[in-house]
Scaffold this motif. Structure first.
Motif, PDB file in Angstrom:
ATOM      1  N   ALA A 196       0.815  -1.217   0.000  1.00  0.00           N
ATOM      2  CA  ALA A 196       0.000   0.000   0.000  1.00  0.00           C
ATOM      3  C   ALA A 196       0.844   1.260   0.000  1.00  0.00           C
ATOM      4  N   HIS A 197       2.152   1.127  -0.192  1.00  0.00           N
ATOM      5  CA  HIS A 197       3.043   2.285  -0.113  1.00  0.00           C
ATOM      6  C   HIS A 197       3.812   2.506  -1.420  1.00  0.00           C
ATOM      7  N   LEU A 198       4.099   3.766  -1.666  1.00  0.00           N
ATOM      8  CA  LEU A 198       5.003   4.161  -2.739  1.00  0.00           C
ATOM      9  C   LEU A 198       6.371   4.360  -2.124  1.00  0.00           C
ATOM     10  N   SER A 199       7.374   3.676  -2.651  1.00  0.00           N
ATOM     11  CA  SER A 199       8.743   3.769  -2.149  1.00  0.00           C
ATOM     12  C   SER A 199       9.586   4.595  -3.115  1.00  0.00           C
ATOM     13  N   ILE A 200      10.179   5.674  -2.593  1.00  0.00           N
ATOM     14  CA  ILE A 200      11.101   6.504  -3.369  1.00  0.00           C
ATOM     15  C   ILE A 200      12.436   6.512  -2.637  1.00  0.00           C
ATOM     16  N   SER A 201      13.478   6.044  -3.295  1.00  0.00           N
ATOM     17  CA  SER A 201      14.796   5.957  -2.663  1.00  0.00           C
ATOM     18  C   SER A 201      15.817   6.765  -3.447  1.00  0.00           C
ATOM     19  N   VAL A 202      16.690   7.441  -2.713  1.00  0.00           N
ATOM     20  CA  VAL A 202      17.837   8.121  -3.307  1.00  0.00           C
ATOM     21  C   VAL A 202      19.088   7.424  -2.785  1.00  0.00           C
ATOM     22  N   LEU A 203      19.924   6.927  -3.700  1.00  0.00           N
ATOM     23  CA  LEU A 203      21.087   6.126  -3.359  1.00  0.00           C
ATOM     24  C   LEU A 203      22.366   6.843  -3.771  1.00  0.00           C
ATOM     25  N   ASP A 204      23.402   6.642  -2.982  1.00  0.00           N
ATOM     26  CA  ASP A 204      24.728   7.103  -3.383  1.00  0.00           C
ATOM     27  C   ASP A 204      25.751   6.077  -2.930  1.00  0.00           C
ATOM     28  N   GLU A 205      27.000   6.275  -3.320  1.00  0.00           N
ATOM     29  CA  GLU A 205      28.045   5.290  -3.051  1.00  0.00           C
ATOM     30  C   GLU A 205      28.848   5.616  -1.803  1.00  0.00           C
ATOM     31  N   GLY A 206      28.270   6.408  -0.911  1.00  0.00           N
ATOM     32  CA  GLY A 206      28.929   6.744   0.347  1.00  0.00           C
ATOM     33  C   GLY A 206      28.730   5.655   1.390  1.00  0.00           C
ATOM     34  N   ARG A 207      28.792   6.053   2.646  1.00  0.00           N
ATOM     35  CA  ARG A 207      28.639   5.085   3.728  1.00  0.00           C
ATOM     36  C   ARG A 207      27.661   5.627   4.765  1.00  0.00           C
ATOM     37  N   VAL A 208      27.152   4.716   5.589  1.00  0.00           N
ATOM     38  CA  VAL A 208      26.231   5.105   6.654  1.00  0.00           C
ATOM     39  C   VAL A 208      27.051   5.623   7.819  1.00  0.00           C
ATOM     40  N   ALA A 209      27.176   6.926   7.922  1.00  0.00           N
ATOM     41  CA  ALA A 209      27.965   7.551   8.981  1.00  0.00           C
ATOM     42  C   ALA A 209      27.061   7.923  10.150  1.00  0.00           C
ATOM     43  N   GLU A 210      27.659   8.087  11.318  1.00  0.00           N
ATOM     44  CA  GLU A 210      26.896   8.411  12.522  1.00  0.00           C
ATOM     45  C   GLU A 210      26.110   9.714  12.389  1.00  0.00           C
ATOM     46  N   PRO A 211      26.678  10.781  11.790  1.00  0.00           N
ATOM     47  CA  PRO A 211      25.884  12.013  11.631  1.00  0.00           C
ATOM     48  C   PRO A 211      24.609  11.797  10.828  1.00  0.00           C
ATOM     49  N   LEU A 212      24.652  10.889   9.844  1.00  0.00           N
ATOM     50  CA  LEU A 212      23.460  10.592   9.045  1.00  0.00           C
ATOM     51  C   LEU A 212      22.414   9.902   9.906  1.00  0.00           C
ATOM     52  N   ILE A 213      22.838   8.949  10.704  1.00  0.00           N
ATOM     53  CA  ILE A 213      21.908   8.242  11.593  1.00  0.00           C
ATOM     54  C   ILE A 213      21.278   9.213  12.579  1.00  0.00           C
ATOM     55  N   GLU A 214      22.101  10.088  13.154  1.00  0.00           N
ATOM     56  CA  GLU A 214      21.592  11.062  14.118  1.00  0.00           C
ATOM     57  C   GLU A 214      20.585  12.010  13.472  1.00  0.00           C
ATOM     58  N   ALA A 215      20.876  12.431  12.231  1.00  0.00           N
ATOM     59  CA  ALA A 215      19.983  13.371  11.551  1.00  0.00           C
ATOM     60  C   ALA A 215      18.606  12.768  11.312  1.00  0.00           C
ATOM     61  N   LEU A 216      18.551  11.448  11.122  1.00  0.00           N
ATOM     62  CA  LEU A 216      17.275  10.788  10.862  1.00  0.00           C
ATOM     63  C   LEU A 216      16.537  10.394  12.139  1.00  0.00           C
ATOM     64  N   ARG A 217      17.200  10.536  13.289  1.00  0.00           N
ATOM     65  CA  ARG A 217      16.572  10.207  14.567  1.00  0.00           C
ATOM     66  C   ARG A 217      16.200  11.443  15.375  1.00  0.00           C
ATOM     67  N   ARG A 218      16.873  12.539  15.119  1.00  0.00           N
ATOM     68  CA  ARG A 218      16.737  13.731  15.949  1.00  0.00           C
ATOM     69  C   ARG A 218      15.299  14.258  15.930  1.00  0.00           C
ATOM     70  N   PRO A 219      14.658  14.442  17.111  1.00  0.00           N
ATOM     71  CA  PRO A 219      13.279  14.930  17.151  1.00  0.00           C
ATOM     72  C   PRO A 219      13.139  16.401  16.804  1.00  0.00           C
ATOM     73  N   ALA A 220      14.215  17.169  16.954  1.00  0.00           N
ATOM     74  CA  ALA A 220      14.202  18.596  16.634  1.00  0.00           C
ATOM     75  C   ALA A 220      15.506  18.928  15.932  1.00  0.00           C
ATOM     76  N   PRO A 221      15.538  19.959  15.118  1.00  0.00           N
ATOM     77  CA  PRO A 221      16.766  20.286  14.379  1.00  0.00           C
ATOM     78  C   PRO A 221      17.897  20.693  15.307  1.00  0.00           C
ATOM     79  N   ALA A 222      19.116  20.266  14.970  1.00  0.00           N
ATOM     80  CA  ALA A 222      20.279  20.648  15.756  1.00  0.00           C
ATOM     81  C   ALA A 222      20.642  22.095  15.458  1.00  0.00           C
ATOM     82  N   VAL A 223      21.492  22.654  16.313  1.00  0.00           N
ATOM     83  CA  VAL A 223      21.983  24.001  16.077  1.00  0.00           C
ATOM     84  C   VAL A 223      22.885  23.978  14.845  1.00  0.00           C
TER      85      VAL A 223
END
Length: 243
Positions: free
Chosen positions: A173-200
């Protein structure tokens, strides 16, 4: 209008979720968030228009008639986006939140992806869209800005010469749209997707904006580590088939 569906929504989310961890700061006030979001959102159309003018002036890689049509459409859209942002920034914070609940036009995904794909140089671009996904109707401005932000993020943080993919398909029942690159899953990326409010600051703000835009349409954002290498940010939206 993108500003009314984006900036106003972000301010409303900030009011609802409260201040970031660590107590109230100047960066947590709606007016401060407005300035930060504005600066971030201005970056995408400015970068896009710069790339498009470079492509038009590149005599070594002549554009086809279809490429020129897409370049013109993207340039027109980004110019309108700039005007909207500037208009919204000139109004009061209260006025920005008035249109948060309004709906916006929907279009088939097929009308959005070719335009956004022009952000990626042709030799680095990989597009894969199923027929069913192409027919799904999506929010015109929100989806374009959301995918554009993800592509800009991949170009900025992935390898300089790496490929960037835009894939879309239906998953139940869902439309999946993915953007891919050849980088790596870094900690800042994980944090950005978990953070409840924007960082400074600007770090992770683009992904936070994407999450708010997706939430308006009842969707979610997922992160995937690719094998043998690479990273994909996937957006799942309720699938709305064209009538």
């Amino acid at each position: 209008m993108r500003g009314r569906y984006g900036i106003g929504r972000l301010l409303e989310v900030l009011r609802r979720t409260g201040s970031p961890a660590g107590g109230a700061t100047a960066a947590s006030r709606p007016s401060e968030l407005l300035l930060r979001v504005l600066c971030h959102e201005l970056r995408t159309p400015v970068t896009t228009l710069t790339s498009l003018t470079r492509a038009l002036a590149d005599e070594a890689r002549p554009l086809t008639v279809e490429d020129r049509r897409l370049v013109s459409a993207l340039a027109r859209d980004q110019a309108a986006h700039l005007q909207t942002l500037l208009t919204e920034a000139a109004t009061s914070v209260g006025a920005l939140t008035l249109a948060v609940g309004r709906s916006e036009p929907t279009v088939p995904l097929a009308e959005i992806l070719p335009i956004v794909a022009m952000l990626v140089p042709a030799e680095r671009r990989h597009i894969r869209v199923t027929w069913e996904a192409a027919r799904c109707r999506v929010s015109a401005h929100r989806t374009r800005q959301m995918v554009g932000n993800l592509v800009e993020n991949a170009l900025r943080h992935g390898p300089a010469a790496g490929r960037v993919g835009i894939h879309a398909m239906c998953r139940g029942a869902h439309l999946s749209i993915s953007v891919l690159d050849e980088g790596r899953v870094a900690e800042p990326l994980i944090e950005a997707l978990r953070r409840p409010a924007p960082a400074v600051g600007m770090s992770g703000l683009g992904l936070w904006i994407v999450r708010q835009l997706v939430a308006v349409d009842g969707g979610q954002v997922r992160l995937h580590r690719l094998r043998p290498t690479g990273v994909a940010v996937e957006v799942l939206l309720p699938a709305r088939q064209a009538g």
